[in-house]
Design a protein around this motif. Sequence first.
Motif, PDB file in Angstrom:
ATOM      1  N   UNK A 130      85.753   7.206 -53.048  1.00  0.00           N
ATOM      2  CA  UNK A 130      87.065   7.095 -53.682  1.00  0.00           C
ATOM      3  C   UNK A 130      87.766   8.447 -53.769  1.00  0.00           C
ATOM      4  N   UNK A 131      86.999   9.503 -54.032  1.00  0.00           N
ATOM      5  CA  UNK A 131      87.595  10.819 -54.232  1.00  0.00           C
ATOM      6  C   UNK A 131      87.937  11.529 -52.932  1.00  0.00           C
ATOM      7  N   UNK A 132      87.065  11.411 -51.932  1.00  0.00           N
ATOM      8  CA  UNK A 132      87.209  12.241 -50.738  1.00  0.00           C
ATOM      9  C   UNK A 132      87.405  11.472 -49.444  1.00  0.00           C
ATOM     10  N   UNK A 133      87.321  10.159 -49.481  1.00  0.00           N
ATOM     11  CA  UNK A 133      87.426   9.419 -48.222  1.00  0.00           C
ATOM     12  C   UNK A 133      86.251   9.762 -47.328  1.00  0.00           C
ATOM     13  N   UNK A 134      86.529  10.437 -46.211  1.00  0.00           N
ATOM     14  CA  UNK A 134      85.456  10.865 -45.295  1.00  0.00           C
ATOM     15  C   UNK A 134      85.257  12.376 -45.331  1.00  0.00           C
ATOM     16  N   UNK A 135      85.955  13.072 -46.223  1.00  0.00           N
ATOM     17  CA  UNK A 135      85.871  14.535 -46.265  1.00  0.00           C
ATOM     18  C   UNK A 135      84.710  15.019 -47.128  1.00  0.00           C
ATOM     19  N   UNK A 136      83.542  14.517 -46.850  1.00  0.00           N
ATOM     20  CA  UNK A 136      82.353  14.964 -47.567  1.00  0.00           C
ATOM     21  C   UNK A 136      81.120  14.649 -46.718  1.00  0.00           C
ATOM     22  N   UNK A 137      79.989  15.215 -47.118  1.00  0.00           N
ATOM     23  CA  UNK A 137      78.715  14.919 -46.447  1.00  0.00           C
ATOM     24  C   UNK A 137      77.665  14.642 -47.507  1.00  0.00           C
ATOM     25  N   UNK A 138      77.051  13.482 -47.420  1.00  0.00           N
ATOM     26  CA  UNK A 138      76.019  13.108 -48.380  1.00  0.00           C
ATOM     27  C   UNK A 138      74.860  12.475 -47.617  1.00  0.00           C
TER      28      UNK A 138
END
Length: 370
Positions: free
Chosen positions: A340-348
């Motif tokens: 919700x916060x970053x869309x696809x702009x993160x890595x987990x």
Amino acid sequence: MMTSASSLPIRQPILSPALTADWTTRLLANRVAYHILFWGSVFGFNAAYIAFIGEDRDIALFNLGLRIPFILAGCYINLYYLMPRFFNTGNFLLYALAVFGLIFSLNAVNLYVLELFIDSPICPTTFEADATFNGSNYIYKGFYLVSIVGLTSGIKLSKNQLTEKQKAEAIEKEKLQTELLLLKSQINPHFFFNTLNNLYALTLKKSDRAPEMVLKLSDLMSYSLYESDGLTVSLDKEISHIRNYIELETVRLGTKMTMNFVVNGPIGQQLIPPLLFLPIIENCFKHSATNVPGGVITVSITITPDTILLETRNPSHSTGSALTKKGGLGLRNVQRRLQLLYGSDYRFETGLHNETFSSTLQIPLVWPVV
């Protein structure tokens, strides 16, 4: 592996721009002024064009002066009566018939009025040919009226579409914000439930550190209830909160585990979503194999100018991801909040290798607007 992005784009800061209203924005916000500006531009251009072609300013002014009322009538009857009554309700055939009927009627009446003014002293003598009610004049002036009605209809439809899109986006944004608040509200009960269990275990052992743990728990509750109620929180406060939690868990585990907590990079005025890292760190303690000799839990936070990286490792005998196990509310919560916060702009990423469970979370940093 949950969600992976090979590289993270630099995310722009969340801005809260001040409301700057110059004369143009105030003008456009005024509906009457906006209409006056539009019609002034349309008729001013046409008057200039006619005067240039005919080399007679009097003809241009006389022509538009007698045509403006009919043009305005055609456009506003269409916009505020025919479109809502027929077009917006899906009766497109009736709408087309009504629009063309309106245009043909207004055009005929307009030419009749123009012809009445031929013998008027105010009518330029060179305008008689254009004012005569005949087939060529009717077609020419009718085509012009159709084009103006079509132009205003297109603007109206575009405006309505934009308005509906903005409404849909506002509703979707509200839904996402509601879901984010719900997800964050789930963290506190989940976290405090586990911490109280830890405190209960210490009281059973009659540990001298139980009072210290109560004080730290009080600090954690104060932070969670009063300082993390916004969309973002300062990074230094979040790290301080994490330190308190790790110290609580270190007291509980005693000599069963070795704890390594490292922060690399400068801590400035960066902002991050509150309580985003805690469920991941909590998972290290909750699912660690405490009977492993020499077991080590490692939590590392690395800060760069554009991103922050959280890496955790803990011994585990589990054969599945903590996200799929019963009671894995914390990490599922984190996963949804990240989306919700970053869309696809993160890595987990999470994984289990050689009885060591590891997780990696990289997110863009948000800097406050000075």
